[in-house]
Design an enzyme around this catalytic site. Structure first.
Site, PDB file in Angstrom:
ATOM      1  N   ARG A 144      -7.058 -20.251  24.559  1.00  0.00           N
ATOM      2  CA  ARG A 144      -7.254 -20.136  23.106  1.00  0.00           C
ATOM      3  C   ARG A 144      -5.955 -19.713  22.407  1.00  0.00           C
ATOM      4  NH1 ARG A 144     -12.327 -19.144  21.090  1.00  0.00           N
ATOM      5  NH2 ARG A 144     -11.537 -17.604  19.623  1.00  0.00           N
ATOM      6  N   ARG A 147       4.727 -19.415  21.917  1.00  0.00           N
ATOM      7  CA  ARG A 147       5.710 -20.128  21.088  1.00  0.00           C
ATOM      8  C   ARG A 147       7.125 -19.628  21.342  1.00  0.00           C
ATOM      9  NH1 ARG A 147       2.162 -19.039  16.449  1.00  0.00           N
ATOM     10  NH2 ARG A 147       0.543 -20.644  16.478  1.00  0.00           N
ATOM     11  N   ARG A 190     -21.342 -10.042  25.862  1.00  0.00           N
ATOM     12  CA  ARG A 190     -20.674  -8.832  25.370  1.00  0.00           C
ATOM     13  C   ARG A 190     -21.139  -8.594  23.949  1.00  0.00           C
ATOM     14  NH1 ARG A 190     -18.735  -5.595  29.024  1.00  0.00           N
ATOM     15  NH2 ARG A 190     -16.906  -4.884  27.844  1.00  0.00           N
ATOM     16  N   ARG A 216      -9.326  -3.396  19.173  1.00  0.00           N
ATOM     17  CA  ARG A 216      -8.497  -3.660  17.989  1.00  0.00           C
ATOM     18  C   ARG A 216      -9.018  -2.878  16.801  1.00  0.00           C
ATOM     19  NH1 ARG A 216     -10.128 -10.145  17.501  1.00  0.00           N
ATOM     20  NH2 ARG A 216     -12.349  -9.800  17.278  1.00  0.00           N
ATOM     21  N   GLU A 231     -12.824  -1.418  16.941  1.00  0.00           N
ATOM     22  CA  GLU A 231     -13.752  -2.319  17.632  1.00  0.00           C
ATOM     23  C   GLU A 231     -13.857  -2.002  19.126  1.00  0.00           C
ATOM     24  OE1 GLU A 231     -13.227  -6.314  16.050  1.00  0.00           O
ATOM     25  OE2 GLU A 231     -13.627  -7.125  18.026  1.00  0.00           O
ATOM     26  N   TYR A 272     -18.363 -20.119  24.173  1.00  0.00           N
ATOM     27  CA  TYR A 272     -17.465 -19.350  23.297  1.00  0.00           C
ATOM     28  C   TYR A 272     -16.827 -20.328  22.311  1.00  0.00           C
ATOM     29  CZ  TYR A 272     -13.570 -15.924  22.595  1.00  0.00           C
ATOM     30  OH  TYR A 272     -12.642 -15.032  22.099  1.00  0.00           O
ATOM     31  N   ASP A 314     -15.778 -21.563  18.279  1.00  0.00           N
ATOM     32  CA  ASP A 314     -15.395 -21.047  16.964  1.00  0.00           C
ATOM     33  C   ASP A 314     -16.259 -21.687  15.873  1.00  0.00           C
ATOM     34  OD1 ASP A 314     -13.371 -19.355  17.896  1.00  0.00           O
ATOM     35  OD2 ASP A 314     -11.968 -21.025  18.048  1.00  0.00           O
TER      36      ASP A 314
HETATM   37  N1  UDP Z   1      -6.399 -11.430  24.519  1.00  0.00           N
HETATM   38  C1  UDP Z   1      -5.646 -10.458  25.140  1.00  0.00           C
HETATM   39  N2  UDP Z   1      -4.832  -9.662  24.374  1.00  0.00           N
HETATM   40  C2  UDP Z   1      -4.747  -9.803  23.043  1.00  0.00           C
HETATM   41  C3  UDP Z   1      -5.507 -10.791  22.412  1.00  0.00           C
HETATM   42  C4  UDP Z   1      -6.336 -11.582  23.175  1.00  0.00           C
HETATM   43  O1  UDP Z   1      -5.722 -10.287  26.352  1.00  0.00           O
HETATM   44  O2  UDP Z   1      -3.982  -9.029  22.412  1.00  0.00           O
HETATM   45  C5  UDP Z   1      -7.290 -12.267  25.360  1.00  0.00           C
HETATM   46  C6  UDP Z   1      -8.671 -11.613  25.516  1.00  0.00           C
HETATM   47  O3  UDP Z   1      -9.168 -11.906  26.799  1.00  0.00           O
HETATM   48  C7  UDP Z   1      -9.477 -12.312  24.442  1.00  0.00           C
HETATM   49  C8  UDP Z   1      -8.896 -13.720  24.500  1.00  0.00           C
HETATM   50  O4  UDP Z   1      -7.501 -13.528  24.760  1.00  0.00           O
HETATM   51  O5  UDP Z   1     -10.858 -12.297  24.718  1.00  0.00           O
HETATM   52  C9  UDP Z   1      -9.091 -14.559  23.246  1.00  0.00           C
HETATM   53  O6  UDP Z   1      -8.527 -13.863  22.160  1.00  0.00           O
HETATM   54  P1  UDP Z   1      -9.012 -14.120  20.659  1.00  0.00           P
HETATM   55  O7  UDP Z   1      -8.076 -13.373  19.780  1.00  0.00           O
HETATM   56  O8  UDP Z   1      -9.175 -15.583  20.447  1.00  0.00           O
HETATM   57  O9  UDP Z   1     -10.448 -13.394  20.662  1.00  0.00           O
HETATM   58  P2  UDP Z   1     -11.592 -13.252  19.521  1.00  0.00           P
HETATM   59  O10 UDP Z   1     -10.910 -13.032  18.191  1.00  0.00           O
HETATM   60  O11 UDP Z   1     -12.429 -14.505  19.591  1.00  0.00           O
HETATM   61  O12 UDP Z   1     -12.338 -12.035  19.995  1.00  0.00           O
END
Ligand code: UDP
Length: 383
Positions: free
Chosen positions: A172, A176, A247, A277, A300, A348, A350
């Site tokens: 996902r 870059r 989850r 986060r 969160e 999962y 979007d």
């Molecule tokens: N992830 C991570 N560190 C980060 C951000 C994301 O390890 O700082 C991993 C984590 O396993 C997460 C996945 O990447 O579930 C997808 O991240 P995304 O930001 O797409 O999650 P969402 O916003 O859908 O919870």
């Protein structure tokens, strides 16, 4: 004219309802929560006036013009670009991993081509076909970036060793070799000017659609030509085969005068910090930022979904597929029920994918209704 029952007033249910109603069918949509819009429900916080994403941040992004245009039919989509920061080991970094992140973490001033070479030298070249989250990360960015940004966060988010999670979760996120810190790689991104709930309310606003809130689908016994079910697939069958794992998220709400963190999303990647986060909701609405003297934030926490909790993320760990296959088998035996959406198909996905699939499901149904008395179930591949 067919009578259709839709379980769940989230994005998937609302889009199917609208499409079928516009084709002359009569729709009853129900949801057990007291509000529409599912997990993208937003409402103004009465204390700060900020539009709160009640179930955590939702940022609409897509590469499909048709889906972008669809949302814009029902709301004004305001431009919003998600620029996430990460705190790890007491320092702040830029995410997704980009040239700035690489230069910050390794204390360098690399150019794009130097950074690409450098990351290549760190990546595990022996992992040719990554089969887990961990292998995917090691093959893409190597040990140090993996341990700094992904290992701890992922354990907290999923409650599992990243060796047991699918590689698709990491796919996902982009990598870059320039300073582009736009979290999503999609050309169309935005947030509804008046919130997601208002957008979903407009989608449901049609004379052919009735919405009933606050009741369980198990208690409903009307006669319908077809049912679209967007709730958890295992729940539909009364968990007869056992419970699939999800989850759930819990939020500690903080309100402060002025600003709290200066950004919409800051990820906390270290495993010894219990939350994943912090989101500061006024930053999701930059067009109204100046109007607030206070701020509301969510800290969160991710945990295993208990029986009374809201399911958010399906946990597709190594052993889930036998149980899911049993439910797929049962779903295929159902007459006149289609399983759709994130929970109905245990994937999962979007918001843009939810809308695209809902439009496909409804349009297929419409063409079948025109030539058949009974509507066969619509099947999305759940594997
Ligand atoms: N992830 C991570 N560190 C980060 C951000 C994301 O390890 O700082 C991993 C984590 O396993 C997460 C996945 O990447 O579930 C997808 O991240 P995304 O930001 O797409 O999650 P969402 O916003 O859908 O919870």
């Amino acid at each position: 004219m067919k009578r259709i029952f839709i379980v769940g007033a989230g994005i998937t249910g609302a889009v199917i309802a609208r499409e079928l109603a516009e084709n002359g069918h009569k729709i009853l949509v129900m949801d057990e929560r007291p509000h529409i819009a599912g997990n993208c429900h937003s409402e103004r916080d009465p204390l700060t006036g900020v539009m709160e994403h009640k179930y955590g941040p939702h940022i609409f992004h897509t590469d499909k013009k048709e889906i972008w245009n669809y949302t814009n039919r029902f709301c004004e989509m305001m431009p919003y670009v998600n620029r996430v920061k990460a705190i790890a080991g007491g320092r702040v970094y830029s995410l997704p991993v980009n040239l700035h992140t690489i230069n910050q973490l390794f204390d360098k001033t690399l150019s794009p081509s130097e950074a690409a070479e450098f990351i290549k030298s760190l990546a595990r070249t022996d992992i040719r076909e990554p089969s887990s989250f961990e292998e995917q990360a090691l093959a893409m960015v190597g040990e140090k970036i993996y341990m700094t940004f992904f290992e701890g966060y992922t354990r907290k988010q999923w409650g599992l060793d990243p060796k047991l999670l699918p590689a698709s979760i990491l796919k996902r996120l982009p990598l870059r070799f320039n300073y582009d810190d736009n979290y999503y790689a999609h050309p169309y991104q935005g947030i509804p000017a008046t919130g997601y709930t208002e957008m979903v309310r407009k989608i449901l606003e049609h004379e052919g659609i009735e919405v009933v809130l606050g009741c369980k689908f198990e208690d409903h016994n009307g006669k319908f030509d077809h049912v679209y079910y967007t709730g958890p697939i295992d729940r539909y069958f009364g968990y007869s085969e056992g419970r699939l794992e999800y989850r759930t998220l819990k939020f500690d709400t903080l309100r402060v005068k002025g600003d709290y963190q200066g950004n919409a999303v800051i990820n906390y990647c270290d495993s010894d910090v219990p939350f994943t986060r912090i989101t500061e909701h006024k930053y999701f609405a930059p067009w109204e930022m100046g109007s607030f003297s206070s701020s509301i934030c969510y800290k969160e926490y991710s945990s295993q979904c208990g029986h009374e909790d809201e399911p958010y993320y399906p946990v597709r760990h190594a052993g889930y597929s036998d149980l899911l296959n049993k439910y797929i088998g049962l779903a295929k035996l159902q007459n006149g029920v289609s399983f759709v959406g994130r929970l109905g198909t245990y994937r999962y996905i979007d918001m843009d994918a939810a809308i695209a699939e809902a439009l496909t499901a409804a349009r297929e149904s419409v063409s079948l209704f025109n030539c058949k008395q009974e509507l066969p179930s619509f099947f999305i591949d759940m594997h």
